[in-house]
Design a protein around this motif. Sequence first.
Motif, PDB file in Angstrom:
ATOM      1  N   PRO A  59     -39.287  63.246  17.018  1.00 29.21           N
ATOM      2  CA  PRO A  59     -38.080  63.321  17.839  1.00 29.21           C
ATOM      3  C   PRO A  59     -38.559  62.579  19.410  1.00 29.21           C
ATOM      4  CG  PRO A  59     -38.582  65.448  16.999  1.00 29.21           C
ATOM      5  CD  PRO A  59     -39.421  64.575  16.495  1.00 29.21           C
ATOM      6  N   GLU A  60     -39.457  62.648  19.797  1.00 29.34           N
ATOM      7  CA  GLU A  60     -40.010  62.226  21.168  1.00 29.34           C
ATOM      8  C   GLU A  60     -40.091  60.525  21.256  1.00 29.34           C
ATOM      9  OE1 GLU A  60     -40.081  62.832  24.233  1.00 29.34           O
ATOM     10  OE2 GLU A  60     -39.319  64.879  23.358  1.00 29.34           O
ATOM     11  N   LEU A  61     -40.813  60.319  19.598  1.00 36.72           N
ATOM     12  CA  LEU A  61     -41.002  58.856  19.715  1.00 36.72           C
ATOM     13  C   LEU A  61     -39.616  58.068  19.365  1.00 36.72           C
ATOM     14  CD1 LEU A  61     -44.160  58.718  17.713  1.00 36.72           C
ATOM     15  CD2 LEU A  61     -43.973  58.294  20.085  1.00 36.72           C
ATOM     16  N   ASN A  62     -38.618  58.641  18.616  1.00 43.94           N
ATOM     17  CA  ASN A  62     -37.254  58.176  18.482  1.00 43.94           C
ATOM     18  C   ASN A  62     -36.656  57.807  19.658  1.00 43.94           C
ATOM     19  OD1 ASN A  62     -37.013  57.624  15.529  1.00 43.94           O
ATOM     20  ND2 ASN A  62     -36.912  59.937  15.185  1.00 43.94           N
ATOM     21  N   LYS A  63     -36.826  58.744  20.689  1.00 45.67           N
ATOM     22  CA  LYS A  63     -36.185  58.312  22.008  1.00 45.67           C
ATOM     23  C   LYS A  63     -36.885  57.363  22.388  1.00 45.67           C
ATOM     24  CE  LYS A  63     -35.535  63.376  22.970  1.00 45.67           C
ATOM     25  NZ  LYS A  63     -36.352  64.406  23.755  1.00 45.67           N
ATOM     26  N   ALA A  64     -37.965  57.037  22.444  1.00 42.41           N
ATOM     27  CA  ALA A  64     -38.667  55.900  23.070  1.00 42.41           C
ATOM     28  C   ALA A  64     -38.721  54.718  22.341  1.00 42.41           C
ATOM     29  CB  ALA A  64     -40.306  56.150  23.327  1.00 42.41           C
ATOM     30  N   HIS A  65     -37.852  54.690  21.102  1.00 40.55           N
ATOM     31  CA  HIS A  65     -37.870  53.506  20.033  1.00 40.55           C
ATOM     32  C   HIS A  65     -36.775  52.336  20.993  1.00 40.55           C
ATOM     33  CE1 HIS A  65     -37.380  51.057  16.799  1.00 40.55           C
ATOM     34  NE2 HIS A  65     -35.853  51.352  16.886  1.00 40.55           N
ATOM     35  N   THR A  66     -37.440  51.399  21.083  1.00 43.01           N
ATOM     36  CA  THR A  66     -36.538  50.305  21.540  1.00 43.01           C
ATOM     37  C   THR A  66     -35.998  49.418  20.352  1.00 43.01           C
ATOM     38  OG1 THR A  66     -38.128  49.701  23.155  1.00 43.01           O
ATOM     39  CG2 THR A  66     -36.506  47.835  22.759  1.00 43.01           C
ATOM     40  N   ARG A  67     -34.617  49.559  20.465  1.00 43.95           N
ATOM     41  CA  ARG A  67     -33.696  48.969  19.486  1.00 43.95           C
ATOM     42  C   ARG A  67     -33.567  47.370  19.645  1.00 43.95           C
ATOM     43  NH1 ARG A  67     -32.568  53.382  16.720  1.00 43.95           N
ATOM     44  NH2 ARG A  67     -32.600  54.810  18.327  1.00 43.95           N
ATOM     45  N   VAL A  68     -34.155  46.621  19.063  1.00 41.93           N
ATOM     46  CA  VAL A  68     -34.244  45.026  19.070  1.00 41.93           C
ATOM     47  C   VAL A  68     -33.440  44.674  17.720  1.00 41.93           C
ATOM     48  CG1 VAL A  68     -35.423  42.965  19.304  1.00 41.93           C
ATOM     49  CG2 VAL A  68     -36.451  45.175  20.268  1.00 41.93           C
ATOM     50  N   ALA A  69     -32.336  43.875  18.014  1.00 37.40           N
ATOM     51  CA  ALA A  69     -31.448  43.400  16.945  1.00 37.40           C
ATOM     52  C   ALA A  69     -32.022  42.276  15.974  1.00 37.40           C
ATOM     53  CB  ALA A  69     -30.232  42.982  17.377  1.00 37.40           C
ATOM     54  N   GLU A  70     -32.612  41.387  16.911  1.00 35.79           N
ATOM     55  CA  GLU A  70     -33.014  40.307  16.335  1.00 35.79           C
ATOM     56  C   GLU A  70     -34.507  39.586  16.908  1.00 35.79           C
ATOM     57  OE1 GLU A  70     -30.408  36.444  14.709  1.00 35.79           O
ATOM     58  OE2 GLU A  70     -30.803  36.206  16.728  1.00 35.79           O
ATOM     59  N   LEU A  71     -35.100  38.991  15.949  1.00 38.96           N
ATOM     60  CA  LEU A  71     -36.372  38.265  16.571  1.00 38.96           C
ATOM     61  C   LEU A  71     -35.680  36.884  16.567  1.00 38.96           C
ATOM     62  CD1 LEU A  71     -39.308  38.811  17.044  1.00 38.96           C
ATOM     63  CD2 LEU A  71     -39.399  38.029  14.542  1.00 38.96           C
ATOM     64  N   SER A  72     -35.515  36.182  17.710  1.00 38.82           N
ATOM     65  CA  SER A  72     -34.949  34.731  17.655  1.00 38.82           C
ATOM     66  C   SER A  72     -35.806  33.785  18.200  1.00 38.82           C
ATOM     67  CB  SER A  72     -33.749  34.691  18.615  1.00 38.82           C
ATOM     68  OG  SER A  72     -32.867  35.747  18.511  1.00 38.82           O
ATOM     69  N   TYR A  73     -36.108  32.744  17.589  1.00 37.35           N
ATOM     70  CA  TYR A  73     -36.816  31.717  18.188  1.00 37.35           C
ATOM     71  C   TYR A  73     -35.629  30.595  18.803  1.00 37.35           C
ATOM     72  CZ  TYR A  73     -41.108  32.847  15.714  1.00 37.35           C
ATOM     73  OH  TYR A  73     -41.929  33.562  15.131  1.00 37.35           O
ATOM     74  N   VAL A  74     -36.022  30.065  20.045  1.00 37.19           N
ATOM     75  CA  VAL A  74     -35.380  29.351  20.835  1.00 37.19           C
ATOM     76  C   VAL A  74     -36.065  28.221  21.466  1.00 37.19           C
ATOM     77  CG1 VAL A  74     -33.671  31.107  21.494  1.00 37.19           C
ATOM     78  CG2 VAL A  74     -35.545  30.529  23.051  1.00 37.19           C
ATOM     79  N   ASP A  75     -35.299  27.101  21.484  1.00 35.16           N
ATOM     80  CA  ASP A  75     -36.100  25.760  22.269  1.00 35.16           C
ATOM     81  C   ASP A  75     -36.207  26.241  23.852  1.00 35.16           C
ATOM     82  OD1 ASP A  75     -33.649  25.194  23.218  1.00 35.16           O
ATOM     83  OD2 ASP A  75     -33.401  23.427  21.803  1.00 35.16           O
ATOM     84  N   HIS A  76     -36.622  25.058  24.578  1.00 36.96           N
ATOM     85  CA  HIS A  76     -36.812  24.975  25.920  1.00 36.96           C
ATOM     86  C   HIS A  76     -35.503  25.249  26.537  1.00 36.96           C
ATOM     87  CE1 HIS A  76     -41.016  22.902  25.723  1.00 36.96           C
ATOM     88  NE2 HIS A  76     -40.831  23.840  24.913  1.00 36.96           N
TER      89      HIS A  76
END
Length: 394
Positions: A59-76
């Motif tokens: 329960p504690e760790l779920n509260k600390a979980h960071t929801r990242v939607a996507e791993l995105s590679y971008v150019d400069h």
Amino acid sequence: MKAIICGAGIAGLTLAWWLERDGWDVVLVEREDGPRAGGYMIDFFGSGYDVAEMMGLLPELNKAHTRVAELSYVDHNEHGEGGIACSRVASVFDGRILSLMRGALEQALLDAVKGRIHIRYGTTIEQVSDGDAVTVRLSDGSVQRGDLLVGADGVHSRVRELVFGSQERYLRYLGYHAASFVLRDDELGRRVGDRFVMVGVPGRQAGLYPTNDGRLAASFIHASPDRAIPQDPQQALCKLYGNLGGLVRWTLRQMPQDGEVFYDQVAQIEMDYWSRGSIVLIGDACHAVSLMAGQGASLAAGGAFVLAEELRTGAGVGRAIAAYERRMRPFVQDRQRTGRKTARWFVPTEHWRMTARRIAFAAARLPGATAVLRAAFSPLRDSVVERPVEARAA
Ligand SMILES: Cc1cc2nc3c(=O)[nH]c(=O)nc-3n(C[C@H](O)[C@H](O)[C@H](O)COP(=O)(O)OP(=O)(O)OC[C@H]3O[C@@H](n4cnc5c(N)ncnc54)[C@H](O)[C@@H]3O)c2cc1C
């Protein structure tokens, strides 16, 4: 029975929790003056997730979980170059995976031992001698005698150095340096959104992602033939990454100038044995797999649990330690091999490999790719923990 544990990180706190529960008297020493917040994001799954579940921490760790939607590679110029939806990866683990700042995981463990175990902060072990019992001299001048001494003090372990000899004998440098820091910047936060944004050229990769407390964390990994850590890490990062585009330059401008920047070699620890008599190492101290394997914290928690479980059998400290090593070693060796192979793809040093990686990420968006991902990641789902009913926390 009395255990002296050196290092109140992931492995040390997990072991302390289980031993105290089993009736041990636990002395826990930690070199830092207090818990460290932040750091870097870890993916927590497999053994670590199973142990956290048994400890009632989800329960504690779920509260600390960071929801990242996507791993995105971008150019400069921040134009998308491919990526993968994190939900796809999570589904491979049947949702049993958390993205946590290392500091948040440590804090959850600290909360779990609060009031039950006194942590001696700002203290380390200066001298060790062993016979029937283990005797240690602490940096505060006191002497402690115990039935068990555990080195849970990370990749640059002091206990390992005192008992097994110089770090050079055991450290396998993987050819990269890694750094990270946490920052707050609303404009950058808007640009990043809920993505893990990565910018890279052969041999160098910078990443930026949101934390779940409204801040951002930056990560940097680069190939370096020289394993020595630069005198001035902040300056080295600016020099190495300053030409990776506006997003990275802006991030570097927010870099803290005090000790809040993590910077280290990317390395594994390989030892033929992890114990001597009643002295044993756990976690990164004896089997660091490196960030390339992405499982060090999970294995640290898993190893701590396995050691506690073997000590609970009552077969004696020596037999318990031997059984712990037997159970953990094949698992760890497999992950270390995986980590070494992954390194070439994690931060490619060749153009062709970067292109191949981009193609693989594009393919991952295709229908049916989940089955391929599941096959590729399935060994990572294995756990050293069998989750026996009697080991579950009440
Ligand atoms: C950038 C990066 C990304 C990572 N990503 C992941 C990931 O995605 N998933 C994952 O599972 N793992 C990941 N890891 C690895 C993970 O952080 C480690 O494997 C894990 O923290 C090891 O736990 P540990 O308890 O063995 O050591 P640590 O967490 O390093 O704890 C060791 C403790 O011992 C203390 N200590 C050190 N020296 C002494 C001393 N002389 N005396 C007393 N105390 C001392 C330290 O202060 C610390 O509190 C990553 C690591 C890095 C660097």
